[in-house]
Design an enzyme around this catalytic site. Structure first.
Site, PDB file in Angstrom:
ATOM      1  N   SER A 234       0.832  -1.206   0.000  1.00 52.53           N
ATOM      2  CA  SER A 234       0.000   0.000   0.000  1.00 52.53           C
ATOM      3  C   SER A 234       0.869   1.259   0.000  1.00 52.53           C
ATOM      4  CB  SER A 234      -0.909   0.013   1.236  1.00 52.53           C
ATOM      5  OG  SER A 234      -1.782  -1.088   1.205  1.00 52.53           O
ATOM      6  N   ALA A 235       1.838   1.296   0.896  1.00 53.01           N
ATOM      7  CA  ALA A 235       2.674   2.495   0.984  1.00 53.01           C
ATOM      8  C   ALA A 235       3.686   2.553  -0.156  1.00 53.01           C
ATOM      9  CB  ALA A 235       3.395   2.519   2.335  1.00 53.01           C
TER      10      ALA A 235
ATOM     11  N   GLU B 141      10.570  -6.047  -4.185  1.00 56.89           N
ATOM     12  CA  GLU B 141       9.366  -6.728  -3.703  1.00 56.89           C
ATOM     13  C   GLU B 141       9.601  -8.230  -3.642  1.00 56.89           C
ATOM     14  OE1 GLU B 141       6.278  -6.167  -2.357  1.00 56.89           O
ATOM     15  OE2 GLU B 141       6.164  -8.349  -2.420  1.00 56.89           O
ATOM     16  N   ALA B 142       9.323  -8.808  -2.490  1.00 57.84           N
ATOM     17  CA  ALA B 142       9.564 -10.241  -2.298  1.00 57.84           C
ATOM     18  C   ALA B 142       8.574 -11.103  -3.090  1.00 57.84           C
ATOM     19  CB  ALA B 142       9.474 -10.577  -0.813  1.00 57.84           C
TER      20      ALA B 142
ATOM     21  N   HIS C 126      -4.859  -5.901  11.003  1.00 64.58           N
ATOM     22  CA  HIS C 126      -4.391  -4.522  11.015  1.00 64.58           C
ATOM     23  C   HIS C 126      -3.212  -4.328  11.977  1.00 64.58           C
ATOM     24  CE1 HIS C 126      -8.805  -3.356   9.868  1.00 64.58           C
ATOM     25  NE2 HIS C 126      -8.131  -3.823   8.841  1.00 64.58           N
TER      26      HIS C 126
HETATM   27  C1  FAD Z   1      -6.486 -10.407   4.673  1.00 63.29           C
HETATM   28  C2  FAD Z   1      -6.452  -8.928   4.914  1.00 63.29           C
HETATM   29  C3  FAD Z   1      -7.636  -8.211   4.923  1.00 63.29           C
HETATM   30  C4  FAD Z   1      -7.612  -6.840   5.138  1.00 63.29           C
HETATM   31  N1  FAD Z   1      -8.755  -6.129   4.981  1.00 63.29           N
HETATM   32  C5  FAD Z   1      -8.696  -4.785   4.963  1.00 63.29           C
HETATM   33  C6  FAD Z   1      -9.810  -4.020   4.557  1.00 63.29           C
HETATM   34  O1  FAD Z   1     -10.862  -4.553   4.169  1.00 63.29           O
HETATM   35  N2  FAD Z   1      -9.702  -2.660   4.573  1.00 63.29           N
HETATM   36  C7  FAD Z   1      -8.557  -2.037   4.979  1.00 63.29           C
HETATM   37  O2  FAD Z   1      -8.538  -0.809   5.025  1.00 63.29           O
HETATM   38  N3  FAD Z   1      -7.475  -2.744   5.363  1.00 63.29           N
HETATM   39  C8  FAD Z   1      -7.509  -4.094   5.312  1.00 63.29           C
HETATM   40  N4  FAD Z   1      -6.391  -4.812   5.604  1.00 63.29           N
HETATM   41  C9  FAD Z   1      -5.188  -4.094   6.056  1.00 63.29           C
HETATM   42  C10 FAD Z   1      -4.438  -3.310   4.976  1.00 63.29           C
HETATM   43  O3  FAD Z   1      -4.574  -3.900   3.713  1.00 63.29           O
HETATM   44  C11 FAD Z   1      -2.965  -3.226   5.384  1.00 63.29           C
HETATM   45  O4  FAD Z   1      -2.873  -2.686   6.678  1.00 63.29           O
HETATM   46  C12 FAD Z   1      -2.149  -2.348   4.444  1.00 63.29           C
HETATM   47  O5  FAD Z   1      -2.252  -2.841   3.139  1.00 63.29           O
HETATM   48  C13 FAD Z   1      -0.695  -2.342   4.908  1.00 63.29           C
HETATM   49  O6  FAD Z   1       0.077  -1.586   4.025  1.00 63.29           O
HETATM   50  P1  FAD Z   1       1.667  -1.570   4.178  1.00 63.29           P
HETATM   51  O7  FAD Z   1       2.166  -0.703   3.071  1.00 63.29           O
HETATM   52  O8  FAD Z   1       2.010  -1.222   5.568  1.00 63.29           O
HETATM   53  O9  FAD Z   1       2.126  -3.075   3.983  1.00 63.29           O
HETATM   54  P2  FAD Z   1       1.808  -4.098   2.822  1.00 63.29           P
HETATM   55  O10 FAD Z   1       0.735  -3.592   1.934  1.00 63.29           O
HETATM   56  O11 FAD Z   1       1.615  -5.411   3.460  1.00 63.29           O
HETATM   57  O12 FAD Z   1       3.123  -4.098   1.940  1.00 63.29           O
HETATM   58  C14 FAD Z   1       4.368  -4.610   2.337  1.00 63.29           C
HETATM   59  C15 FAD Z   1       5.073  -5.139   1.092  1.00 63.29           C
HETATM   60  O13 FAD Z   1       6.454  -5.312   1.374  1.00 63.29           O
HETATM   61  C16 FAD Z   1       6.882  -6.559   0.865  1.00 63.29           C
HETATM   62  N5  FAD Z   1       8.028  -6.976   1.678  1.00 63.29           N
HETATM   63  C17 FAD Z   1       8.024  -7.181   3.008  1.00 63.29           C
HETATM   64  N6  FAD Z   1       9.265  -7.525   3.424  1.00 63.29           N
HETATM   65  C18 FAD Z   1      10.059  -7.528   2.339  1.00 63.29           C
HETATM   66  C19 FAD Z   1      11.433  -7.806   2.124  1.00 63.29           C
HETATM   67  N7  FAD Z   1      12.263  -8.139   3.136  1.00 63.29           N
HETATM   68  N8  FAD Z   1      11.923  -7.729   0.861  1.00 63.29           N
HETATM   69  C20 FAD Z   1      11.119  -7.371  -0.160  1.00 63.29           C
HETATM   70  N9  FAD Z   1       9.795  -7.106  -0.017  1.00 63.29           N
HETATM   71  C21 FAD Z   1       9.273  -7.175   1.219  1.00 63.29           C
HETATM   72  C22 FAD Z   1       5.666  -7.447   1.014  1.00 63.29           C
HETATM   73  O14 FAD Z   1       5.731  -8.580   0.194  1.00 63.29           O
HETATM   74  C23 FAD Z   1       4.536  -6.494   0.654  1.00 63.29           C
HETATM   75  O15 FAD Z   1       4.266  -6.486  -0.727  1.00 63.29           O
HETATM   76  C24 FAD Z   1      -6.375  -6.184   5.411  1.00 63.29           C
HETATM   77  C25 FAD Z   1      -5.190  -6.910   5.414  1.00 63.29           C
HETATM   78  C26 FAD Z   1      -5.213  -8.268   5.147  1.00 63.29           C
HETATM   79  C27 FAD Z   1      -3.909  -9.023   5.129  1.00 63.29           C
END
Ligand code: FAD
Length: 549
Positions: A19-20, A40-41, A478
Site C-alpha cells: 500500500s505504501a 518486492e519479495a 491490522h
Molecule cells: C487479509 C487482509 C484483509 C484486510 N482487509 C482490509 C480491509 O478490508 N480494509 C482495509 O482498510 N485494510 C484491510 N487490511 C489491512 C491493509 O490492507 C494493510 O494494513 C495495508 O495494506 C498495509 O500496508 P503496508 O504498506 O504497511 O504493507 P503491505 O501492503 O503489506 O506491503 C508490504 C510489502 O512489502 C513486501 N516486503 C516485506 N518484506 C520484504 C522484504 N524483506 N523484501 C522485499 N519485499 C518485502 C511485502 O511482500 C509487501 O508487498 C487487510 C489486510 C489483510 C492481510
C-alpha cells in the site's frame, strides 16, 4: 551467489510494493528525472483471483500470495496460533485485503497531534485522504473526486443488508450516510476500493498507472531484502536476494522501508538496528541500539455472533459451482455481475458506553457464514446458510511485540500479540456482541431467521462470553505500531514526525508500522494517506494546507 552489474543506482530504493510502497513510487517519480527502485519479495499481481472482489475470502483461506505468518500461541487466546495474513505480491496487503475503505475517526488523528505530532491532526491529514481517492459520489469537503484510488458503495443486492440497517435503527442506534464524512458513528453502508468491478489495490491505483506513464520506476519482484547497506551513520542502499543471486542497490537520496508492520522492523533488526542484547544473541553486529523497534504491536481483534438463515440468500444460490464459474468469468472479463462486488455491505461504528468520546466498537456484518463456498449437489452439498457479525475492539489497550527468531532473513519473525492482556479489550467486544444480539432480535431481521448458531443463546454471562471470545476471536489483519512515529522527546518513538529513523541518516520508514496507535477503522486508507503525506515531505514540497471542517 554473486554480485551482478546491472543498473544498481537510483535516487530512492523502496523495500516493498505494498500500500505504501506503490503510493510512494508513483508520487516520487512525478518529479522529472527521479528514479525509484522497488524491491518486492512477491510476484507481479497477475493472478486473476486477486482482482475479483468476491474472491477475497478465497484468497485469505488459500494464502497463495501471502507470507503465511501465524502468531505465537498465548493463554489469552486459548493457545491458538492465530493466522495473520500479509500480502506477498505487488500491491502487498492491498492486493489481498477485504477492500473496505475506512479512514478512522477524526479524533484519532487529533489524538496523534495532542501527543506532539502536530502535523498529523485531522485537519492536516484530511487533504491527503481527499487526494488519494476518487469517490463515486464526487468531491465534497471530506471526499476526493479525482485521486487514484476508486471508492464506491458496493451493492450485493442481498435484501438482508437493508434489513440489518433497519434493524439497527429499530434497536435505537444512529445511522450515518457516510462514515468517512462528517459523522462516523452509526449504522452505514460499507464503502470499498473497487474500480470497474475489480479490486483497486495500491498497485492498480498508483503503481501500474505510473509505469504506464513512463515513470522511471524499476520493480524487482521475487527479491527479498536482507539488510540495509550503510556508510557510517547513513543508509545508502539495500542488499537483496533475487532468484539465488545476492545484489546491492544504492540509493543516492534515501532508502525507504515499506515492508509493512511485521517486515520493516525485521529488516531493521537484521541490519543491526534494534535491541542491542537481542541482536547480539543472534550474532548480529549492533549498528544502533533502539529497543523500541518491534514493540508497541497492536491489532484489531473481533469475535462473531452468527445466526441461521431460514431461506438461502442470493450468495448461496450463486455459489452453486456451475453458476459461480460463469460469474467468476464475467467478473474477470467484464468486471460485471455478482462476483464483481463484495457481499457484505453493512458496518456500524458504535459506543460500548455512552461516555466514550468516539465509537469504540466496529460491527462488521456478513450475509453468509464463514464456511460459505462453492458446492454442487449431489457431489458436494450446500453449506447451511446464515448471517453474522464480527464485533471488533477499535482501540485495544493490549500491546504485543515482535522479536527475531533467527538472523536468517528467510525465517519469520516471532509475533507475540499479547491479545486480551487488558480486560477492557474483552469488555468492548463483549458489549459489541450484546449490541449485535439486540439488532438481530429486531423485526426487520426476523423474517431472515434469527436462531443464533454462535456463541449460542445459552451463553449470556460475562464469563461465558469472555471464554468464547478467547477461544474464537480472530484478527482483522491490522497490525501496526512497531516502528512508532513520535515527537523528539518520545523515547518510545522509532521515527520522527517526518518518518525519518532516529539516529540514522538517509532512512525512512513509511508503512503501517509508523502509526503510533490504532485508529477507529480499517487501515489501508490511513496507510495510503501516510504515504501520500510522506511523498510530499520527501519531495521537499509544501504540505497541503490543513482543512478545518
Ligand atoms: C487479509 C487482509 C484483509 C484486510 N482487509 C482490509 C480491509 O478490508 N480494509 C482495509 O482498510 N485494510 C484491510 N487490511 C489491512 C491493509 O490492507 C494493510 O494494513 C495495508 O495494506 C498495509 O500496508 P503496508 O504498506 O504497511 O504493507 P503491505 O501492503 O503489506 O506491503 C508490504 C510489502 O512489502 C513486501 N516486503 C516485506 N518484506 C520484504 C522484504 N524483506 N523484501 C522485499 N519485499 C518485502 C511485502 O511482500 C509487501 O508487498 C487487510 C489486510 C489483510 C492481510
Amino acid at each position: 551467489m554473486s554480485e551482478h552489474n546491472e543498473r544498481n543506482n537510483y535516487d530512492y530504493v523502496i523495500v516493498g510494493a505494498g500500500s505504501a510502497g506503490c503510493t510512494l513510487a508513483s508520487r516520487l517519480t512525478e518529479d522529472k528525472g527521479v528514479s525509484v527502485l522497488v524491491i518486492e519479495a512477491g510476484k507481479w499481481d497477475r493472478d486473476p483471483w486477486l482482482h475479483i472482489p468476491l474472491a477475497w475470502g478465497r484468497n485469505v483461506l488459500q494464502r497463495r500470495a501471502d507470507w503465511n505468518y501465524s502468531m505465537q500461541p498465548e493463554p489469552g487466546t486459548a493457545n491458538r496460533a492465530i493466522a495473520i495474513n500479509r500480502g506477498k505480491v505487488v500491491g502487498g496487503s492491498s492486493s489481498i485485503n477485504g477492500l473496505a475503505y475506512v479512514r478512522g475517526h477524526r479524533g484519532d488523528y487529533d489524538r496523534w497531534a495532542d501527543r506532539g505530532l502536530d502535523q498529523w491532526s485531522y485537519a492536516h491529514v484530511l487533504p491527503y485522504f481527499r487526494k488519494q481517492e476518487r469517490w463515486e459520489g464526487g468531491a465534497n469537503a471530506y471526499r476526493g473526486g479525482d485521486g487514484p484510488l476508486s471508492t464506491i458503495f458496493p451493492d450485493s443486492k442481498d435484501p438482508i443488508n437493508d434489513a440489518i440497517i433497519e434493524a439497527g435503527k429499530r434497536a435505537g442506534f444512529p445511522f450515518t450516510p457516510d462514515y468517512n464524512g462528517a459523522q462516523q458513528e452509526g449504522f452505514c453502508r460499507s464503502q470499498s476500493t473497487i474500480k470497474d468491478g475489480r479490486r483497486c489495490s495500491a498497485a492498480v491505483a498508483y503503481l501500474h498507472p505510473a509505469l504506464a506513464r513512463g515513470a522511471d520506476i524499476t520493480v524487482e519482484t521475487e527479491a527479498l531484502a536482507h539488510r540495509i547497506v550503510f556508510e557510517g551513520a547513513r543508509a545508502v542502499g539495500i542488499q537483496y536476494e533475487q532468484r539465488g543471486q545476492m545484489k546491492i542497490a544504492r540509493a543516492a537520496r534515501e532508502v525507504i522501508l515499506s515492508g509493512g508492520a511485521i517486515n520493516s522492523p525485521q529488516l531493521l533488526m537484521l541490519s543491526g538496528i534494534g535491541d542491542g542484547d537481542e541482536l547480539k544473541r543472534h550474532g548480529i553486529a549492533v549498528k544502533l541500539h533502539q529497543p523500541a523497534i518491534g514493540k508497541n504491536l497492536q491489532d484489531h481483534m473481533g469475535a462473531s455472533v452468527d445466526a441461521f438463515r431460514t431461506e438461502p440468500g442470493p450468495l448461496q444460490k450463486g455459489l452453486r459451482l456451475d453458476r459461480i464459474a460463469i460469474d467468476i468469468a464475467r467478473a474477470h472479463f467484464f468486471g460485471t455481475g455478482p462476483a464483481a462486488t463484495v457481499m457484505n455491505n453493512v458496518q456500524a461504528y458504535l459506543k460500548s458506553d455512552p461516555a466514550e468520546k468516539m465509537p469504540d466498537v466496529q460491527l462488521l456484518f456478513r450475509v453468509a457464514p464463514l464456511d460459505a463456498g462453492p458446492y454442487l449437489p449431489p457431489f458436494k452439498p450446500a453449506y447451511l446458510d446464515g448471517y453474522g457479525v464480527r464485533a471488533v475492539v477499535l482501540r485495544p489497550e493490549s500491546r504485543g511485540k515482535l522479536s527475531l527468531a533467527s538472523a536468517d532473513p528467510h525465517a519469520a519473525i516471532r509475533i507475540e500479540p499479547n491479545f486480551f492482556s487488558r480486560d477492557k479489550d474483552l469488555k468492548v467486544i463483549r458489549d459489541g456482541m450484546r449490541m449485535a444480539r439486540e439488532v438481530f432480535a429486531q423485526a426487520p431481521l426476523r423474517r431472515f431467521g434469527g436462531v443464533e448458531s454462535a456463541p449460542g443463546r445459552e451463553k449470556q454471562s460475562d464469563a461465558e462470553l469472555d471464554a468464547y471470545i478467547r477461544a474464537t476471536a480472530t484478527t482483522v489483519y491490522h497490525p501496526l505500531g512497531t516502528c512508532k512515529m513520535g515527537a523528539a522527546r518520545d523515547d518510545s518513538a522509532v521515527v520522527d514526525p517526518e518518518l525519518k529513523l532516529k539516529g540514522i541518516d538517509g532512512l525512512r520508514v513509511v508503512d503501517a508500522s509508523v502509526m503510533p496507535d490504532l485508529v477507529g477503522g480499517n487501515i489501508n486508507a490511513p496507510v495510503i494517506m501516510i504515504a501520500e503525506k510522506a511523498a510530499d515531505m520527501i519531495r521537499g514540497r509544501q504540505p497541503l494546507a490543513p482543512v478545518n471542517v
